[in-house]
Design a protein around this motif. Sequence first.
Motif, PDB file in Angstrom:
ATOM      1  N   VAL A   1       6.313   9.846 -45.000  1.00  0.00           N
ATOM      2  CA  VAL A   1       5.107  10.230 -44.795  1.00  0.00           C
ATOM      3  C   VAL A   1       4.650  10.870 -43.633  1.00  0.00           C
ATOM      4  O   VAL A   1       5.481  10.663 -42.416  1.00  0.00           O
ATOM      5  CB  VAL A   1       3.956   8.770 -44.867  1.00  0.00           C
ATOM      6  CG1 VAL A   1       4.386   8.006 -46.179  1.00  0.00           C
ATOM      7  CG2 VAL A   1       4.836   7.779 -43.636  1.00  0.00           C
ATOM      8  N   PHE A   2       3.575  11.623 -43.467  1.00  0.00           N
ATOM      9  CA  PHE A   2       3.015  12.317 -42.538  1.00  0.00           C
ATOM     10  C   PHE A   2       1.903  11.844 -42.017  1.00  0.00           C
ATOM     11  O   PHE A   2       0.773  12.177 -42.747  1.00  0.00           O
ATOM     12  CB  PHE A   2       2.871  13.874 -42.773  1.00  0.00           C
ATOM     13  CG  PHE A   2       4.253  14.561 -43.163  1.00  0.00           C
ATOM     14  CD1 PHE A   2       5.599  14.080 -42.530  1.00  0.00           C
ATOM     15  CD2 PHE A   2       4.131  15.767 -43.772  1.00  0.00           C
ATOM     16  CE1 PHE A   2       6.880  14.743 -42.904  1.00  0.00           C
ATOM     17  CE2 PHE A   2       5.382  16.329 -44.184  1.00  0.00           C
ATOM     18  CZ  PHE A   2       6.685  16.108 -43.568  1.00  0.00           C
ATOM     19  N   GLY A   3       1.604  11.083 -41.006  1.00  0.00           N
ATOM     20  CA  GLY A   3       0.140  10.675 -40.379  1.00  0.00           C
ATOM     21  C   GLY A   3      -0.152   9.782 -41.352  1.00  0.00           C
ATOM     22  O   GLY A   3       0.380   8.595 -41.878  1.00  0.00           O
ATOM     23  N   PRO A   4      -1.790   9.498 -41.353  1.00  0.00           N
ATOM     24  CA  PRO A   4      -2.623  10.757 -41.170  1.00  0.00           C
ATOM     25  C   PRO A   4      -2.643  10.920 -39.537  1.00  0.00           C
ATOM     26  O   PRO A   4      -2.868   9.965 -38.841  1.00  0.00           O
ATOM     27  CB  PRO A   4      -3.753  10.080 -41.562  1.00  0.00           C
ATOM     28  CG  PRO A   4      -3.880   8.656 -41.906  1.00  0.00           C
ATOM     29  CD  PRO A   4      -2.306   8.572 -42.213  1.00  0.00           C
ATOM     30  N   MET A   5      -2.809  12.079 -39.305  1.00  0.00           N
ATOM     31  CA  MET A   5      -2.689  12.479 -37.909  1.00  0.00           C
ATOM     32  C   MET A   5      -3.572  11.650 -36.979  1.00  0.00           C
ATOM     33  O   MET A   5      -3.544  11.386 -35.862  1.00  0.00           O
ATOM     34  CB  MET A   5      -2.590  13.877 -37.598  1.00  0.00           C
ATOM     35  CG  MET A   5      -2.518  14.358 -36.176  1.00  0.00           C
ATOM     36  SD  MET A   5      -2.504  16.185 -36.229  1.00  0.00           S
ATOM     37  CE  MET A   5      -2.374  16.586 -34.303  1.00  0.00           C
TER      38      MET A   5
ATOM     39  N   ASP B   1       3.215   1.316 -41.556  1.00  0.00           N
ATOM     40  CA  ASP B   1       1.941   1.022 -42.305  1.00  0.00           C
ATOM     41  C   ASP B   1       1.852   1.138 -43.857  1.00  0.00           C
ATOM     42  O   ASP B   1       1.443   0.860 -44.640  1.00  0.00           O
ATOM     43  CB  ASP B   1       0.843   2.142 -41.585  1.00  0.00           C
ATOM     44  CG  ASP B   1      -0.548   2.002 -42.332  1.00  0.00           C
ATOM     45  OD1 ASP B   1      -1.106   1.187 -42.301  1.00  0.00           O
ATOM     46  OD2 ASP B   1      -0.737   3.095 -42.986  1.00  0.00           O
ATOM     47  N   ALA B   2       2.905   2.293 -44.093  1.00  0.00           N
ATOM     48  CA  ALA B   2       3.029   2.769 -45.422  1.00  0.00           C
ATOM     49  C   ALA B   2       3.770   1.834 -46.296  1.00  0.00           C
ATOM     50  O   ALA B   2       3.240   1.221 -47.546  1.00  0.00           O
ATOM     51  CB  ALA B   2       3.800   4.233 -45.809  1.00  0.00           C
ATOM     52  N   ILE B   3       4.633   1.021 -45.647  1.00  0.00           N
ATOM     53  CA  ILE B   3       5.382  -0.214 -46.218  1.00  0.00           C
ATOM     54  C   ILE B   3       4.343  -1.167 -46.423  1.00  0.00           C
ATOM     55  O   ILE B   3       4.298  -2.002 -47.498  1.00  0.00           O
ATOM     56  CB  ILE B   3       6.531  -0.447 -45.623  1.00  0.00           C
ATOM     57  CG1 ILE B   3       7.863   0.490 -45.331  1.00  0.00           C
ATOM     58  CG2 ILE B   3       7.095  -1.870 -45.828  1.00  0.00           C
ATOM     59  CD1 ILE B   3       8.714   0.301 -44.179  1.00  0.00           C
TER      60      ILE B   3
ATOM     61  N   GLY C   1       0.035  10.870 -46.584  1.00  0.00           N
ATOM     62  CA  GLY C   1       0.044   9.714 -46.189  1.00  0.00           C
ATOM     63  C   GLY C   1       0.549   8.689 -47.551  1.00  0.00           C
ATOM     64  O   GLY C   1       0.877   9.366 -48.397  1.00  0.00           O
ATOM     65  N   PRO C   2       0.418   7.417 -47.186  1.00  0.00           N
ATOM     66  CA  PRO C   2       0.942   6.428 -48.402  1.00  0.00           C
ATOM     67  C   PRO C   2       0.234   6.844 -49.634  1.00  0.00           C
ATOM     68  O   PRO C   2       0.748   6.519 -50.598  1.00  0.00           O
ATOM     69  CB  PRO C   2       0.755   5.086 -47.806  1.00  0.00           C
ATOM     70  CG  PRO C   2      -0.206   5.275 -46.566  1.00  0.00           C
ATOM     71  CD  PRO C   2      -0.100   6.596 -46.087  1.00  0.00           C
ATOM     72  N   GLU C   3      -1.246   6.949 -49.878  1.00  0.00           N
ATOM     73  CA  GLU C   3      -1.905   7.104 -51.022  1.00  0.00           C
ATOM     74  C   GLU C   3      -1.366   8.209 -51.845  1.00  0.00           C
ATOM     75  O   GLU C   3      -0.879   8.268 -52.924  1.00  0.00           O
ATOM     76  CB  GLU C   3      -3.234   7.397 -50.690  1.00  0.00           C
ATOM     77  CG  GLU C   3      -4.189   6.201 -49.938  1.00  0.00           C
ATOM     78  CD  GLU C   3      -4.050   6.451 -48.528  1.00  0.00           C
ATOM     79  OE1 GLU C   3      -3.227   7.287 -47.986  1.00  0.00           O
ATOM     80  OE2 GLU C   3      -4.881   5.626 -47.870  1.00  0.00           O
ATOM     81  N   MET C   4      -1.052   9.450 -51.084  1.00  0.00           N
ATOM     82  CA  MET C   4      -0.472  10.443 -52.015  1.00  0.00           C
ATOM     83  C   MET C   4       1.057  10.072 -52.341  1.00  0.00           C
ATOM     84  O   MET C   4       1.384  10.340 -53.238  1.00  0.00           O
ATOM     85  CB  MET C   4      -0.424  11.680 -50.961  1.00  0.00           C
ATOM     86  CG  MET C   4      -1.671  12.281 -50.716  1.00  0.00           C
ATOM     87  SD  MET C   4      -1.690  13.587 -49.257  1.00  0.00           S
ATOM     88  CE  MET C   4      -0.575  14.857 -50.210  1.00  0.00           C
TER      89      MET C   4
END
Length: 290
Positions: free
Chosen positions: A31-35, A85-87, A52-55
């Motif tokens: 995941v990249f960011g969100p920045m 955060d994504a996890i 981000g995780p939604e994508m």
Amino acid sequence: MNGERITSWHGSPSKPRYVPPAGAIDAHCHVFGPMAKFPFSAKAKYLPEDAGPEMLFKLRDHLGFDRNVIVQASCHGTDNSATLDAIARSNGKARGVAVVDPTIGDEELQALHDGGIRGIRFNFLKRLVDDAPKDKFLEVARRLPKGWHVVIYFEADILEDLRPFMDSIPVHLVIDHMGRPDLSQGPAGPDMCAFRRLLDSREDIWFKATCPDRLDPSGDPWNLFADAVAPLVNDYPTRTLWGTDWPHPNMQDAIPDDGHLVDMIPRIAPTERLQRLLLVDNPEALYWAD
């Protein structure tokens, strides 16, 4: 770090023809960011647009997968907040691999474990990192929580130089993208033979049969990759992992279609048994054993 933000992922990936088995795991993604919430490292060699995780989870569902292993991207340095955060937002469907400062304390390692991290990554690509202190890496590898492993990312030309270092690591090893062999050499070329010698040296070395878009200069449909990697998956079936590598860091000039990446799976793992090992059983053993 270049100030121009880059996009390295496909805007509308195709629906793959191949349908993964129930429980399938994309075992290498980022995941990249969100920045605005998770700034990128000042040492980052590239500045990506937010992914981000939604994508990530939308792509996971589109491709027919159930779970993800999120690997800390180099653009975030040793701040694993975006990965954690994504996890946390995955509803139990993600685990992770962190990048840490070798001086990290045991309490911090345990906090990463509690957040779903199950391994740490050592990056030896000079174009992505400024230094890779082997002695410090070994030190932290000896203090990892129970059940963790070490992921190593390197290019084929330094494999022999890394052998003593890898031999000293006291936990399971996972090699990113098979150590980036020159696939134009074919399945019996020098790079692949050297990689097989590494796998034969220890029974606890796993590898990711990933990134045809990075490794195959012939381009989509990546026939060189299929020819070279299928024998490797067949010969080491219980030590293979697979992942999309989404959002494909630094691939903005040759963005792959993720649906086509998934359609590579039956070409390198042609039987149901091999596919289940590659996509379910093997990553479960590394990331969901507890």
